[in-house]
Design a protein around this motif. Structure first.
Motif, PDB file in Angstrom:
ATOM      1  N   SER A 147      48.368 135.740  54.604  1.00  0.00           N
ATOM      2  CA  SER A 147      49.317 136.560  53.845  1.00  0.00           C
ATOM      3  C   SER A 147      49.038 136.552  52.352  1.00  0.00           C
ATOM      4  O   SER A 147      49.482 137.423  51.636  1.00  0.00           O
ATOM      5  N   GLU A 164      46.443 137.190  50.697  1.00  0.00           N
ATOM      6  CA  GLU A 164      45.565 138.221  50.174  1.00  0.00           C
ATOM      7  C   GLU A 164      46.265 139.560  49.975  1.00  0.00           C
ATOM      8  O   GLU A 164      45.710 140.475  49.405  1.00  0.00           O
ATOM      9  N   LEU A 165      47.474 139.690  50.466  1.00  0.00           N
ATOM     10  CA  LEU A 165      48.153 140.972  50.377  1.00  0.00           C
ATOM     11  C   LEU A 165      48.927 141.085  49.072  1.00  0.00           C
ATOM     12  O   LEU A 165      49.577 140.149  48.634  1.00  0.00           O
ATOM     13  N   ALA A 169      42.192 136.224  55.820  1.00  0.00           N
ATOM     14  CA  ALA A 169      43.038 136.548  54.675  1.00  0.00           C
ATOM     15  C   ALA A 169      44.427 135.937  54.749  1.00  0.00           C
ATOM     16  O   ALA A 169      44.961 135.494  53.739  1.00  0.00           O
ATOM     17  N   GLN A 222      52.723 140.244  57.088  1.00  0.00           N
ATOM     18  CA  GLN A 222      51.469 140.289  56.346  1.00  0.00           C
ATOM     19  C   GLN A 222      50.327 139.695  57.174  1.00  0.00           C
ATOM     20  O   GLN A 222      49.236 140.245  57.260  1.00  0.00           O
ATOM     21  N   LEU A 265      47.433 147.634  54.194  1.00  0.00           N
ATOM     22  CA  LEU A 265      47.098 146.304  53.681  1.00  0.00           C
ATOM     23  C   LEU A 265      47.155 146.229  52.164  1.00  0.00           C
ATOM     24  O   LEU A 265      47.679 145.269  51.598  1.00  0.00           O
ATOM     25  N   HIS A 266      46.597 147.230  51.501  1.00  0.00           N
ATOM     26  CA  HIS A 266      46.376 147.130  50.056  1.00  0.00           C
ATOM     27  C   HIS A 266      47.148 148.152  49.229  1.00  0.00           C
ATOM     28  O   HIS A 266      47.031 148.165  48.007  1.00  0.00           O
ATOM     29  N   ASN A 270      47.073 141.713  58.754  1.00  0.00           N
ATOM     30  CA  ASN A 270      45.673 141.361  58.560  1.00  0.00           C
ATOM     31  C   ASN A 270      44.960 141.165  59.895  1.00  0.00           C
ATOM     32  O   ASN A 270      43.804 141.550  60.065  1.00  0.00           O
ATOM     33  N   ARG A 271      45.663 140.546  60.851  1.00  0.00           N
ATOM     34  CA  ARG A 271      45.063 140.362  62.174  1.00  0.00           C
ATOM     35  C   ARG A 271      44.824 141.703  62.855  1.00  0.00           C
ATOM     36  O   ARG A 271      43.802 141.901  63.523  1.00  0.00           O
ATOM     37  N   ALA A 273      39.264 139.863  57.071  1.00  0.00           N
ATOM     38  CA  ALA A 273      40.661 140.162  57.395  1.00  0.00           C
ATOM     39  C   ALA A 273      41.317 139.014  58.142  1.00  0.00           C
ATOM     40  O   ALA A 273      42.463 138.642  57.862  1.00  0.00           O
ATOM     41  N   GLN A 301      43.759 150.197  55.760  1.00  0.00           N
ATOM     42  CA  GLN A 301      43.507 149.781  54.380  1.00  0.00           C
ATOM     43  C   GLN A 301      44.682 150.135  53.475  1.00  0.00           C
ATOM     44  O   GLN A 301      45.018 149.396  52.553  1.00  0.00           O
TER      45      GLN A 301
END
Length: 208
Positions: A96, A98-99, A94, A185, A34-35, A189-190, A91, A31
């Motif tokens: 790229s 969403e990042l 998402a 990205q 990702l974020h 997510n993957r 995820a 997380q």
């Protein structure tokens, strides 16, 4: 009350348990990557809030239900596994877009915080672990056992916040590099989706 020597041993054990690779560490790391690091810290706070629930449950005997009731254990782990699969679905979808490009998370702060709470509270293994671990350091001769459990639980949460906070900061640093590449990205997510699936499968096959 609990002697300082006992509290010291307990705190060291709690830090060691937090450092041991496990689902929560991986969850915080992915997380954060990702974020952003702030997102990882919010997830960590959510996970630790879940530990408050488990601590109170152990202190007042509620967690014993999950140790003795196969139905309660099964229902809770199915709900937890279902939630993790939902996160995996999000995820994988998402890509790229969403990042975030900076440190700010795409998800709201409350959503990230709630994500940590739900993951922790819906894991019956955590409740049973607390039921087995915390009472070992409590002694009826020292006074109220529920009060001792609450103190130990609070100390465990402090140790967990320190460890998970460090993991979140490290994951955020890793993510700041990965977010510069669109392909990275997508793969990140993957990877997160795969982690969620693995965690869901692990929870689904868990036995009491």
């Amino acid at each position: 009350m609990i002697p300082i020597e006992v509290l010291s041993v307990f705190f060291v054990a709690a830090v060691a348990l937090g450092l041991a690779p496990g689902p929560d560490n991986i969850f915080v790391l992915t997380q954060s990557a990702l974020h952003g690091r702030f997102a990882g810290l919010l997830v960590s706070l959510g996970l630790c809030t879940g530990l408050v629930v488990h601590t109170v449950a152990v202190a007042f005997g509620v967690a014993a239900i999950f140790e003795t009731s196969a139905l309660a254990f099964t229902v809770l782990k199915v709900v937890g596994a279902g939630y993790l699969l939902f996160l995996a679905y999000q995820a994988f979808r998402a890509g790229s877009a969403e990042l975030p490009k900076g440190d700010g998370p795409v998800l709201s702060g409350f959503a990230l915080y709630r994500r940590g709470i739900v993951m922790n509270v819906t894991n019956p293994k955590v409740a049973i672990f607390f039921l087995a671990f915390l009472p070992q350091f409590a002694d009826p001769a020292r006074g109220s056992v529920p009060l001792q459990i609450l103190v130990l639980g609070a100390l465990f949460i402090v140790a967990t916040i320190l460890v998970f906070g460090a993991v979140a900061l490290g994951g955020g640093l890793l993510g700041s590099y990965l977010r510069r590449s669109t392909k990275a990205q997508i793969w990140l997510n993957r990877l997160a989706g795969t982690v969620f699936v693995v965690l869901a499968a692990r929870l689904a096959i868990a036995e009491r």
